[in-house]
Design a protein around this motif. Structure first.
Motif, PDB file in Angstrom:
ATOM      1  N   ASP A  45       0.829  -1.201   0.000  1.00 58.20           N
ATOM      2  CA  ASP A  45       0.000   0.000   0.000  1.00 58.20           C
ATOM      3  C   ASP A  45       0.871   1.261   0.000  1.00 58.20           C
ATOM      4  O   ASP A  45       1.375   1.657   1.057  1.00 58.20           O
ATOM      5  CB  ASP A  45      -0.912  -0.013   1.235  1.00 58.20           C
ATOM      6  CG  ASP A  45      -1.655   1.296   1.418  1.00 58.20           C
ATOM      7  OD1 ASP A  45      -2.162   1.826   0.414  1.00 58.20           O
ATOM      8  OD2 ASP A  45      -1.720   1.790   2.565  1.00 58.20           O
ATOM      9  N   THR A  88      -2.107  -1.258  -3.923  1.00 61.31           N
ATOM     10  CA  THR A  88      -3.409  -0.608  -3.733  1.00 61.31           C
ATOM     11  C   THR A  88      -3.573   0.573  -4.683  1.00 61.31           C
ATOM     12  O   THR A  88      -4.696   0.986  -4.981  1.00 61.31           O
ATOM     13  CB  THR A  88      -3.597  -0.116  -2.289  1.00 61.31           C
ATOM     14  OG1 THR A  88      -2.533   0.785  -1.960  1.00 61.31           O
ATOM     15  CG2 THR A  88      -3.615  -1.266  -1.312  1.00 61.31           C
ATOM     16  N   ARG A 100      -8.392   0.679   0.900  1.00 62.08           N
ATOM     17  CA  ARG A 100      -7.093  -0.002   0.906  1.00 62.08           C
ATOM     18  C   ARG A 100      -7.201  -1.353   1.614  1.00 62.08           C
ATOM     19  O   ARG A 100      -6.692  -2.371   1.131  1.00 62.08           O
ATOM     20  CB  ARG A 100      -6.041   0.884   1.584  1.00 62.08           C
ATOM     21  CG  ARG A 100      -5.708   2.153   0.814  1.00 62.08           C
ATOM     22  CD  ARG A 100      -4.871   3.138   1.624  1.00 62.08           C
ATOM     23  NE  ARG A 100      -4.852   4.462   1.031  1.00 62.08           N
ATOM     24  CZ  ARG A 100      -3.864   4.979   0.310  1.00 62.08           C
ATOM     25  NH1 ARG A 100      -2.780   4.260   0.084  1.00 62.08           N
ATOM     26  NH2 ARG A 100      -3.946   6.194  -0.201  1.00 62.08           N
ATOM     27  N   SER A 104      -7.252  -5.450   0.082  1.00 61.60           N
ATOM     28  CA  SER A 104      -6.517  -6.603   0.622  1.00 61.60           C
ATOM     29  C   SER A 104      -7.450  -7.784   0.868  1.00 61.60           C
ATOM     30  O   SER A 104      -7.074  -8.942   0.644  1.00 61.60           O
ATOM     31  CB  SER A 104      -5.820  -6.208   1.925  1.00 61.60           C
ATOM     32  OG  SER A 104      -4.856  -5.213   1.691  1.00 61.60           O
ATOM     33  N   SER A 114       2.029  -1.241   4.371  1.00 63.04           N
ATOM     34  CA  SER A 114       1.779   0.140   3.975  1.00 63.04           C
ATOM     35  C   SER A 114       3.099   0.911   4.000  1.00 63.04           C
ATOM     36  O   SER A 114       3.834   0.876   4.991  1.00 63.04           O
ATOM     37  CB  SER A 114       0.763   0.787   4.924  1.00 63.04           C
ATOM     38  OG  SER A 114       0.303   2.010   4.407  1.00 63.04           O
TER      39      SER A 114
END
Length: 319
Positions: A45, A88, A100, A104, A114
């Motif tokens: 992400d 993402t 986001r 997943s 992230s």
């Protein structure tokens, strides 16, 4: 990402600083290796995007740095057997925090990472280095343990590059949000979302964009961003015991988590105390300067003067 809440007074800063280092906790488990899986699905992400630029340094925006690191990380992780990687976002556009996490879920991800970079704020006890955000203890402990152990492996690899290791950040909700067992929820939405959806999620703050040394050494070129991504990948591969396509297996996971985190806790405590003393001195000095520079108002009380005039002459009045 700028993860700092602006603190309006020094006492708040003190309390937040104490909370910061008390949240760097030793892990209770001795086992460190992730359960072996044939395949691993990872969602990366890149933080921010679109109108959410994150922190900035001149014309350099965090969202751009995050995306480049994420793309290099995807490229590196795909060299390992059985690993599927998705992003993402793959461009400069907005993606909500909820979307986001949902992405997943839709990808049936085993892990979400992230990617962010940091900036100095009033609440932080440090203004350089790397940290990893993970789920706090007290709810879905097995998932929290996995995140914290993975975080240790990633931090270990980033530290090997020369970046100061600021440890794992576990943070309680400040809006009284709670999990269903009554425990305070995690502060960060991306971490909290992963907990609620049962997806191990960590957020990596690689370096400080506004720190001259961090920026120059780790963020100032694509080549340096790629080195950060490779360190992330190495930490992930080490924890999940991944093997490259040419048969090279990652190093064994770190085993001394409790010792590592205990040492980090002691170091952070010293750092916070040093920071508090520095701010106290700065505050006192500022108050003294204000007092010195305060203009002194002088009141002149002019007494009427007795003027003697020659005989027969009168004082002329002002028109």
């Amino acid at each position: 990402m700028k993860k700092i809440i602006r603190i309006k007074n020094f006492s708040c800063f003190f309390l937040h600083s104490i909370l910061l280092f008390t949240m760097i906790l030793p892990l209770p488990l001795n086992t460190v290796q992730a359960s072996s899986k044939k395949d691993l699905t990872i969602v990366i992400d890149p933080g921010h995007g679109g109108i959410q630029s994150g922190t900035q340094r001149g014309t350099v925006e965090e969202k751009t740095l995050n995306l480049k690191i994420a793309q290099y990380l995807k490229e590196t992780l795909e060299k390992y057997k059985g690993v599927t990687v998705s992003l993402t976002r793959d461009g400069d556009y907005d993606v909500s925090l909820t979307d986001r996490t949902q992405y997943s879920v839709d990808k049936n991800a085993d892990l979400m990472v992230s990617i962010h970079n940091n900036a100095t704020g009033d609440c932080a006890a440090y203004d350089s280095g790397c940290t990893v955000l993970a789920a706090k203890d007290g709810y879905k402990q097995e998932l929290a343990d996995e995140e914290q152990k993975l975080a240790c492996n990633i931090l270990n690899e980033l530290e090997a590059l020369g970046i100061e290791n600021q440890g794992i950040l576990l943070r309680d909700s400040e809006a009284n949000e709670k999990y269903e067992n009554g425990e305070l929820a995690d502060y960060y939405a991306i971490i909290r979302g992963g907990v609620l959806k049962d997806i191990p999620t960590v957020l990596v703050e690689h370096a400080f964009v506004d720190d001259d040394s961090d920026f120059e050494n780790y963020l100032s070129s694509d080549a340096k961003l790629k080195v950060l991504a490779e360190a992330d990948a190495k930490g992930i591969a080490r924890y999940y015991q991944l093997t490259t396509e040419d048969g090279k297996k990652a190093e064994s996971p770190l085993e001394n988590y409790k010792e590592i985190l205990s040492m980090e806790t002691a170091r952070i405590i010293k750092l916070v105390i040093k920071r508090i003393i520095h701010l106290l001195k700065k505050t006192i000095k500022k108050q003294i300067l204000v007092q010195i520079r305060q203009p002194q108002t002088m009141v002149r009380r002019n007494k009427p003067r007795k003027v003697l005039l020659p005989k027969g002459r009168k004082m002329r009045q002002k028109k």
